[in-house]
Design an enzyme around this catalytic site. Structure first.
Site, PDB file in Angstrom:
ATOM      1  N   MET A  34       0.851  -1.198   0.000  1.00 55.15           N
ATOM      2  CA  MET A  34       0.000   0.000   0.000  1.00 55.15           C
ATOM      3  C   MET A  34       0.884   1.245   0.000  1.00 55.15           C
ATOM      4  O   MET A  34       0.442   2.342   0.369  1.00 55.15           O
ATOM      5  CB  MET A  34      -0.941  -0.004   1.211  1.00 55.15           C
ATOM      6  CG  MET A  34      -1.911  -1.188   1.173  1.00 55.15           C
ATOM      7  SD  MET A  34      -3.464  -0.918   2.053  1.00 55.15           S
ATOM      8  CE  MET A  34      -2.886  -0.682   3.717  1.00 55.15           C
ATOM      9  N   ALA A  36       4.057   3.832   1.131  1.00 57.84           N
ATOM     10  CA  ALA A  36       4.712   4.249   2.384  1.00 57.84           C
ATOM     11  C   ALA A  36       5.772   3.199   2.737  1.00 57.84           C
ATOM     12  O   ALA A  36       5.796   2.647   3.845  1.00 57.84           O
ATOM     13  CB  ALA A  36       3.690   4.434   3.505  1.00 57.84           C
ATOM     14  N   LEU A  37       6.636   2.947   1.790  1.00 55.80           N
ATOM     15  CA  LEU A  37       7.550   1.814   1.887  1.00 55.80           C
ATOM     16  C   LEU A  37       8.595   2.007   2.986  1.00 55.80           C
ATOM     17  O   LEU A  37       9.047   3.114   3.245  1.00 55.80           O
ATOM     18  CB  LEU A  37       8.261   1.594   0.542  1.00 55.80           C
ATOM     19  CG  LEU A  37       7.335   1.318  -0.644  1.00 55.80           C
ATOM     20  CD1 LEU A  37       8.156   1.019  -1.898  1.00 55.80           C
ATOM     21  CD2 LEU A  37       6.363   0.178  -0.360  1.00 55.80           C
ATOM     22  N   HIS A  38       8.971   0.899   3.613  1.00 56.91           N
ATOM     23  CA  HIS A  38      10.025   0.896   4.635  1.00 56.91           C
ATOM     24  C   HIS A  38      10.914  -0.320   4.380  1.00 56.91           C
ATOM     25  O   HIS A  38      10.700  -1.069   3.403  1.00 56.91           O
ATOM     26  CB  HIS A  38       9.406   0.883   6.033  1.00 56.91           C
ATOM     27  CG  HIS A  38       8.374  -0.188   6.237  1.00 56.91           C
ATOM     28  ND1 HIS A  38       8.657  -1.543   6.148  1.00 56.91           N
ATOM     29  CD2 HIS A  38       7.041  -0.112   6.479  1.00 56.91           C
ATOM     30  CE1 HIS A  38       7.567  -2.242   6.372  1.00 56.91           C
ATOM     31  NE2 HIS A  38       6.564  -1.398   6.548  1.00 56.91           N
ATOM     32  N   ASP A  39      11.885  -0.516   5.275  1.00 57.75           N
ATOM     33  CA  ASP A  39      12.865  -1.586   5.032  1.00 57.75           C
ATOM     34  C   ASP A  39      12.229  -2.982   4.974  1.00 57.75           C
ATOM     35  O   ASP A  39      12.812  -3.893   4.390  1.00 57.75           O
ATOM     36  CB  ASP A  39      13.953  -1.565   6.115  1.00 57.75           C
ATOM     37  CG  ASP A  39      14.932  -0.417   5.872  1.00 57.75           C
ATOM     38  OD1 ASP A  39      14.844   0.241   4.806  1.00 57.75           O
ATOM     39  OD2 ASP A  39      15.779  -0.168   6.755  1.00 57.75           O
ATOM     40  N   HIS A  41       9.433  -3.709   3.392  1.00 52.07           N
ATOM     41  CA  HIS A  41       9.082  -3.881   1.973  1.00 52.07           C
ATOM     42  C   HIS A  41      10.349  -4.125   1.149  1.00 52.07           C
ATOM     43  O   HIS A  41      10.365  -4.959   0.237  1.00 52.07           O
ATOM     44  CB  HIS A  41       8.388  -2.630   1.420  1.00 52.07           C
ATOM     45  CG  HIS A  41       7.080  -2.311   2.071  1.00 52.07           C
ATOM     46  ND1 HIS A  41       6.896  -1.212   2.870  1.00 52.07           N
ATOM     47  CD2 HIS A  41       5.884  -2.951   2.023  1.00 52.07           C
ATOM     48  CE1 HIS A  41       5.643  -1.173   3.290  1.00 52.07           C
ATOM     49  NE2 HIS A  41       5.006  -2.218   2.795  1.00 52.07           N
ATOM     50  N   GLU A 152       5.838 -11.590   7.134  1.00 54.46           N
ATOM     51  CA  GLU A 152       5.193 -12.337   8.226  1.00 54.46           C
ATOM     52  C   GLU A 152       4.634 -11.416   9.304  1.00 54.46           C
ATOM     53  O   GLU A 152       3.955 -11.869  10.203  1.00 54.46           O
ATOM     54  CB  GLU A 152       6.196 -13.303   8.861  1.00 54.46           C
ATOM     55  CG  GLU A 152       6.464 -14.517   8.001  1.00 54.46           C
ATOM     56  CD  GLU A 152       7.370 -15.522   8.683  1.00 54.46           C
ATOM     57  OE1 GLU A 152       7.903 -15.220   9.778  1.00 54.46           O
ATOM     58  OE2 GLU A 152       7.552 -16.604   8.101  1.00 54.46           O
ATOM     59  N   SER A 190       4.144   0.788   8.218  1.00 49.75           N
ATOM     60  CA  SER A 190       3.880   2.154   7.749  1.00 49.75           C
ATOM     61  C   SER A 190       3.110   2.931   8.818  1.00 49.75           C
ATOM     62  O   SER A 190       3.213   4.152   8.896  1.00 49.75           O
ATOM     63  CB  SER A 190       3.079   2.124   6.450  1.00 49.75           C
ATOM     64  OG  SER A 190       3.737   1.284   5.529  1.00 49.75           O
TER      65      SER A 190
HETATM   66  O1  PAF Z   1      -0.136  -5.709   3.584  1.00 53.47           O
HETATM   67  C1  PAF Z   1      -0.552  -4.801   2.832  1.00 53.47           C
HETATM   68  O2  PAF Z   1       0.121  -3.800   2.614  1.00 53.47           O
HETATM   69  C2  PAF Z   1      -1.916  -4.927   2.192  1.00 53.47           C
HETATM   70  O3  PAF Z   1      -2.822  -5.559   3.040  1.00 53.47           O
HETATM   71  C3  PAF Z   1      -1.877  -5.604   0.813  1.00 53.47           C
HETATM   72  C4  PAF Z   1      -1.407  -7.041   0.895  1.00 53.47           C
HETATM   73  C5  PAF Z   1      -0.968  -4.822  -0.125  1.00 53.47           C
HETATM   74  C6  PAF Z   1      -3.285  -5.615   0.191  1.00 53.47           C
HETATM   75  O4  PAF Z   1      -3.795  -4.326   0.058  1.00 53.47           O
END
Ligand code: PAF
Length: 282
Positions: A34, A36-39, A41, A152, A190
């Site tokens: 979704m 708002a990336l962090h480490d 991701h 996880e 996030s």
């Molecule tokens: O974990 C998330 O960021 C969300 O639930 C996902 C898997 C991208 C689905 O919107």
């Protein structure tokens, strides 16, 4: 030299892009996010890089998984910096659709999952897994990646997605990766950005209590008693726990006493206006 990823906005472009990679004999990994990336991701991207030839990350704040009372409006939206971070890791494509692309006027189909979706999050966010399963289903059917990566930290979500993929016979392997944590143990999320400085200090009690509770269970304390002690410790620290529960780590069913099944301890708790979740193996 950094190559910016191809920016895809429509399902048909996502599909054409993946199909063209597949037609060249290349393998494809998808990382649904979704934004708002962090480490956490970025760890998914790094692992995908090891496993596949081409990566598509998706950025979509999915309205269907938020209740009207939840933080859909406030959820951080940082597409430009997210794309930069993905570019720096060599991600080849980013799929960032508008809500109308994912949910066109008149859409009427959802994916609802039972099994691992029952209880825990569903007791407090009944809409949540139908929203997640529906959007992840659309993304996987849109791109047909060979693998898709999930953290996880959202352990119940990981099992729900695995169940959905198995039940719908989707040809994607779901890969789960360990939670990435701050130095004091707090799981990256996030939503940590919502915490005040004081709440952020308190937030480290969540993984600490999780560890203490797991240790107590491992050393023979009755699970219900250990979880009650853990919940009391969270309340004393200023949290309002939704749940702290021990479950079978493959099915999320309640554990059978005295069996040797694999176990997971899962927690969700509010700190002020922020809801944090976490889990560990026992
Ligand atoms: O974990 C998330 O960021 C969300 O639930 C996902 C898997 C991208 C689905 O919107």
């Amino acid at each position: 030299m950094i190559h910016p990823p191809i920016l895809l906005r429509t399902i048909s472009d996502l599909r054409a892009n993946t199909a063209s990679w597949h037609s060249e004999g290349l393998t494809v990994g998808m990382i649904p996010t979704m934004g708002a990336l962090h480490d956490g991701h970025l760890a998914l991207v790094t692992e995908a890089r090891r496993r596949v030839d081409r990566i598509v990350a998706t950025i979509f704040v999915n309205p269907a998984q938020f209740a009207p009372t939840e933080d859909f409006g406030a959820y951080p939206r940082t597409e430009a910096s997210d794309v930069e971070m993905l570019a720096a890791l060599g991600v080849e494509a980013v799929f960032a659709p508008a809500a109308r692309e994912m949910y066109p006027e008149g859409h009427a189909t959802t994916i609802s999952v039972a099994g691992p979706a029952l209880g825990l999050e569903t007791d407090f966010r009944p809409h949540f897994f139908t929203g997640v399963a529906t959007v992840v289903g659309k993304l996987l059917i849109g791109g047909f990646p060979d693998i898709a990566m999930f953290g996880e930290k959202d352990y119940q979500q990981l099992l729900v997605v695995r169940q959905m993929v198995a039940d719908l016979h989707l040809p994607t392997e779901i890969v789960g990766l360990p939670t990435v944590r701050e130095a004091d143990g707090l799981a990256l999320s996030s939503r940590n950005a919502y915490l005040s400085a004081e709440e952020r200090r308190t937030a480290a009690r969540l993984p600490a209590v999780l560890q203490q509770t797991a240790t107590a269970i491992r050393s023979g304390t009755d699970a219900a008693e250990a979880c009650a002690t853990g919940r009391a410790a969270l309340e004393a620290a200023g949290f309002r726990p939704d749940y702290l529960e021990l479950r079978n780590s493959e099915t999320l069913a309640a554990p059978i006493p005295c069996s040797s099944e694999p176990l997971r301890l899962l927690v969700a708790a509010w700190l002020g206006k922020t809801r944090l979740i976490d889990n560990i193996a026992v």
